[in-house]
Design a protein around this motif. Structure first.
Motif, PDB file in Angstrom:
ATOM      1  N   LEU A   7       0.860  -1.176   0.000  1.00  0.00           N
ATOM      2  CA  LEU A   7       0.000   0.000   0.000  1.00  0.00           C
ATOM      3  C   LEU A   7       0.899   1.229   0.000  1.00  0.00           C
ATOM      4  CD1 LEU A   7      -2.390  -1.125   2.894  1.00  0.00           C
ATOM      5  CD2 LEU A   7      -2.792  -1.361   0.427  1.00  0.00           C
ATOM      6  N   VAL A   8       0.517   2.227  -0.787  1.00  0.00           N
ATOM      7  CA  VAL A   8       1.316   3.453  -0.824  1.00  0.00           C
ATOM      8  C   VAL A   8       0.413   4.622  -0.454  1.00  0.00           C
ATOM      9  CG1 VAL A   8       2.770   4.971  -2.228  1.00  0.00           C
ATOM     10  CG2 VAL A   8       2.726   2.514  -2.696  1.00  0.00           C
ATOM     11  N   THR A  18       3.467   0.353   2.884  1.00  0.00           N
ATOM     12  CA  THR A  18       3.127  -0.715   3.832  1.00  0.00           C
ATOM     13  C   THR A  18       3.158  -2.055   3.106  1.00  0.00           C
ATOM     14  OG1 THR A  18       1.689   0.838   4.995  1.00  0.00           O
ATOM     15  CG2 THR A  18       1.388  -1.500   5.502  1.00  0.00           C
ATOM     16  N   LEU A  19       3.996  -2.963   3.597  1.00  0.00           N
ATOM     17  CA  LEU A  19       4.015  -4.320   3.047  1.00  0.00           C
ATOM     18  C   LEU A  19       2.700  -4.959   3.462  1.00  0.00           C
ATOM     19  CD1 LEU A  19       7.692  -5.166   4.088  1.00  0.00           C
ATOM     20  CD2 LEU A  19       6.882  -4.177   1.924  1.00  0.00           C
ATOM     21  N   ARG A  38       8.359  -0.586  -8.123  1.00  0.00           N
ATOM     22  CA  ARG A  38       7.659   0.532  -8.806  1.00  0.00           C
ATOM     23  C   ARG A  38       7.426   1.689  -7.836  1.00  0.00           C
ATOM     24  NH1 ARG A  38       4.644  -3.534 -11.287  1.00  0.00           N
ATOM     25  NH2 ARG A  38       3.026  -3.401  -9.700  1.00  0.00           N
ATOM     26  N   ALA A  39       6.995   1.347  -6.629  1.00  0.00           N
ATOM     27  CA  ALA A  39       6.681   2.402  -5.646  1.00  0.00           C
ATOM     28  C   ALA A  39       7.939   3.193  -5.273  1.00  0.00           C
ATOM     29  CB  ALA A  39       6.058   1.790  -4.405  1.00  0.00           C
ATOM     30  N   LEU A  53       8.555   6.181   4.719  1.00  0.00           N
ATOM     31  CA  LEU A  53       8.289   5.345   5.894  1.00  0.00           C
ATOM     32  C   LEU A  53       7.938   3.943   5.383  1.00  0.00           C
ATOM     33  CD1 LEU A  53       5.773   6.439   8.718  1.00  0.00           C
ATOM     34  CD2 LEU A  53       6.621   4.141   8.375  1.00  0.00           C
ATOM     35  N   LEU A  54       8.651   2.945   5.852  1.00  0.00           N
ATOM     36  CA  LEU A  54       8.387   1.563   5.435  1.00  0.00           C
ATOM     37  C   LEU A  54       7.902   0.773   6.647  1.00  0.00           C
ATOM     38  CD1 LEU A  54       8.703  -0.586   3.134  1.00  0.00           C
ATOM     39  CD2 LEU A  54      11.005  -1.017   4.011  1.00  0.00           C
ATOM     40  N   THR A  55       6.740   0.125   6.511  1.00  0.00           N
ATOM     41  CA  THR A  55       6.209  -0.651   7.633  1.00  0.00           C
ATOM     42  C   THR A  55       5.455  -1.871   7.106  1.00  0.00           C
ATOM     43  OG1 THR A  55       5.037  -0.434   9.754  1.00  0.00           O
ATOM     44  CG2 THR A  55       4.013   0.652   7.848  1.00  0.00           C
ATOM     45  N   GLY A  56       4.882  -2.648   8.025  1.00  0.00           N
ATOM     46  CA  GLY A  56       4.164  -3.850   7.612  1.00  0.00           C
ATOM     47  C   GLY A  56       2.726  -3.834   8.133  1.00  0.00           C
TER      48      GLY A  56
END
Ligand code: LHQ
Length: 265
Positions: A7-8, A18-19, A38-39, A53-56
């Motif tokens: 999700l972006v 978000t993974l 791509r994101a 910000l990278l999260t799950g």
């Protein structure tokens, strides 16, 4: 489940990725890798994006490679290497080279490549309930996604070997105490803290911050002499940006600086 493996979200000045395969603790499939790639390209090409910000999603950050995705129809495991070349290695390189800070908000377990992808980010915040697992040895593999490189640098060779050879989970609290991550926070505070950091970076002197990333990475391979030369070059480059002029002006005028993140003309 896999229609939107990531999700972006666009926020003012930064993006949140978000993974999104929570039933599999956000383990990577090929489709997810492609979507993430791509994101990241889109984020890099957007001049308004000054942090990431990278999260799950769900209770995990990322469980590394989806082990179902690696089985052939007959159930055999393939010889590996191709997936690293095609996806994991470029991903780690991209995270380190993005020209703005990348914050990982590790909301739960980060295992295998998932742990090392988190550690490739510039600032790692972890929820108290999170853990880092070098799960590779448990399935006969070796740490990848930069694990063998970054672990000894962050926590020293003895602890790196212990984690890699045993595959024992390292709880967030110990990860912070060992210097593996920037900070552990209470579960309920994780995302608020991560957003706060990204907002801070989104109004930061972006060119200077990107040079800081590059300088610190280069330092691991340079001797002092070469690093001093590099600092001279980077300082020169930073001092040409409008943000440096603004920073000095704001200091002298005793007010908060208003950085634009713009490059030197
Ligand atoms: C999973 C996974 C997973 C599929 C949890 N796959 N389903 C690179 C190149 C190419 C190929 C190979 O690898 C690599 C790099 C790598 O990343 S290798 C390392 C791969 N990852 C792992 O070995 C970790 C495997 N997972 C675990 O050890 C545990 O799940 C951890 C410690 C992460 C979490 O344990 P728990 O909290 O007890 O959760 P769980 O095990 O019950 O997992 C929840 C579900 O997620 C479960 O499915 P189910 O249908 O039973 O609810 C798991 O099967 C699934 N899952 N990891 N990597």
């Amino acid at each position: 489940m896999d229609e939107t493996p990531i999700l972006v979200e666009q926020r003012a000045g930064y993006r949140v990725i978000t993974l999104n395969r929570p039933q599999r603790l956000n383990a990577f499939t090929e489709t997810m890798h492609q979507a993430l790639k791509r994101a990241l390209v889109e984020a890099e090409n957007d001049p308004a994006c000054r942090a990431l910000l990278l999260t799950g999603a769900g209770r995990g950050f990322c469980a590394g490679q989806d082990l179902n995705d690696r089985l052939s129809q007959g159930g055999e495991t393939p010889v590996l290497g191709g997936a690293l070349e095609a996806y994991y290695n470029p991903l780690v390189r991209t995270l380190r080279e993005l020209p703005f800070p990348v914050v990982a908000a590790v909301n739960g377990v980060a295992a295998g490549a998932g742990a090392n992808i988190a550690l490739a980010c510039d600032i790692v915040l972890a929820a108290k309930s999170a853990s880092f697992v070098q799960a590779f040895a448990k399935i006969g593999l070796v740490p990848d996604s930069g694990g063998t490189w970054i672990l000894p640098r962050l926590i020293g060779p003895a602890r790196a070997r212990g984690l890699a050879l045993t595959g024992e989970p390292l709880p967030a609290e110990k990860a912070e105490a060992w210097g593996l991550i920037w900070r552990m926070v209470d579960d309920g505070e994780l995302m608020g803290e991560a957003h706060k950091l990204c907002m801070h970076f989104a109004s930061g002197p972006t060119v200077g911050l990107a040079l800081i990333k590059r300088g610190l990475d280069a330092a691991w391979d340079n001797d002092l002499d070469s690093q001093l030369d590099l600092e001279r070059e980077f300082q020169r480059e930073a001092s040409l940006t409008p943000d440096y002029a603004e920073g000095v002006r704001a200091f002298l005028e005793k007010r908060a600086p208003v950085f634009t993140g713009r490059k030197a003309k």
